[in-house]
Design an enzyme around this catalytic site. Structure first.
Site, short mmCIF file in Angstrom:
data_model
loop_
_atom_site.label_atom_id
_atom_site.label_comp_id
_atom_site.label_asym_id
_atom_site.label_seq_id
_atom_site.Cartn_x
_atom_site.Cartn_y
_atom_site.Cartn_z
N GLU A 201 27.73 3.37 -2.01
CA GLU A 201 27.71 2.12 -1.24
C GLU A 201 26.27 1.65 -1.10
OE1 GLU A 201 29.96 2.12 2.42
OE2 GLU A 201 28.51 0.79 3.40
N GLU B 218 22.68 -5.31 6.76
CA GLU B 218 23.53 -5.09 7.92
C GLU B 218 22.71 -5.48 9.15
OE1 GLU B 218 26.69 -1.65 7.69
OE2 GLU B 218 24.72 -0.88 7.08
#
Length: 253
Positions: A136, A141
């Site tokens: 990932e 974020e």
């Protein structure tokens, strides 16, 4: 002196040539009135029964109705509706997948305690090997409980969840206006950028399937989560509705 100048010119021209060799292979400008289904998939619901709470104890339900295309922007609307939170999550899985290159998005994050927008990638083999073995790449974020902070993270079989392969970068004013979030991904390393400024580099000394699953194709995801292990646990209901606005996504190889 002339020899030094000649060397500098040759190095500069070589670097420029490398940059010019990279070409735009895909772009999404979010024009029109609806998402292009040749590029995008919707992921719906709360993740149940396989990964309830989307694996992170998230509170939102994903729908096809919590987004809009307006004036060339994708806007993900995250809302509190009665006792539920609703949002949108889209992916390019099996439609637009990439191995190496520069992947970037120009976006404006939502704000407030409990909000968790992301621009990220997953290995295309996730359905066969599962997570985290697929790998990932979290290009962006942001969690409202930690303002002025951008998180860039990699999850691998060797380090996942509270990954050691992560960097928190303080950027005062990151909530104001649009910013450019990008990775430069090669066989050797992955560099993370915010507004073209390098904020993190990942290059493990030993590359194997546990430390470097990044030698395959990955697909892109965009979403806004609410609460969860990373975004919560507290959610300020007074912040809603919130909008995650994306101007474009571009991929250069």
């Amino acid at each position: 002196m002339k020899r030094i100048l000649l060397i500098l010119i040759l190095v500069s021209n070589f670097s420029l040539g490398q940059k010019n060799e990279r070409r735009l292979v895909w772009e999404e400008n979010f024009n029109g009135n609806a998402l292009d289904t040749l590029s995008w998939n919707f992921e719906l619901g709360n993740g149940c029964p396989n990964v309830c709470g989307w694996g992170n104890n998230e509170r939102q339900i994903y729908t096809k109705d919590n987004h809009e295309l307006k004036d060339g922007f994708l806007i993900i609307n995250t809302k509190k509706e009665a006792s539920s939170y609703t949002s949108t999550r889209i992916t390019t899985a099996q439609k637009k997948e990439f191995q190496y290159g520069r992947i970037e998005a120009r976006a404006k994050v939502p704000t407030g305690k409990g909000i968790w927008p992301a621009f990220w990638m997953l290995g295309s083999n996730i359905k066969t090997v599962g997570w985290p073995k697929c790998g990932e790449i979290d290009i962006l974020e942001y969690v409202g409980k930690e303002p002025s902070t951008v998180f860039t993270t990699l999850h691998t079989e060797d380090s996942h969840g509270n990954s050691v392969n992560s960097r928190k970068t303080t950027i005062v004013g990151i909530e104001e206006g649009f910013h450019l979030y990008a990775i430069d991904w090669s066989e050797e390393k992955i560099d993370f950028f915010v507004d073209n400024k390098l904020v993190y580099s990942f290059y493990p000394k030993e590359k194997n399937e546990k430390t470097w699953p990044f030698d395959q194709k990955f697909f892109i995801l965009l979403n806004v989560a609410v609460g969860g292990n990373f975004g919560g646990p507290e959610v300020d209901d007074t912040i809603f509705p919130q909008q995650f606005s994306i101007d474009y996504i571009k991929v250069y190889q």
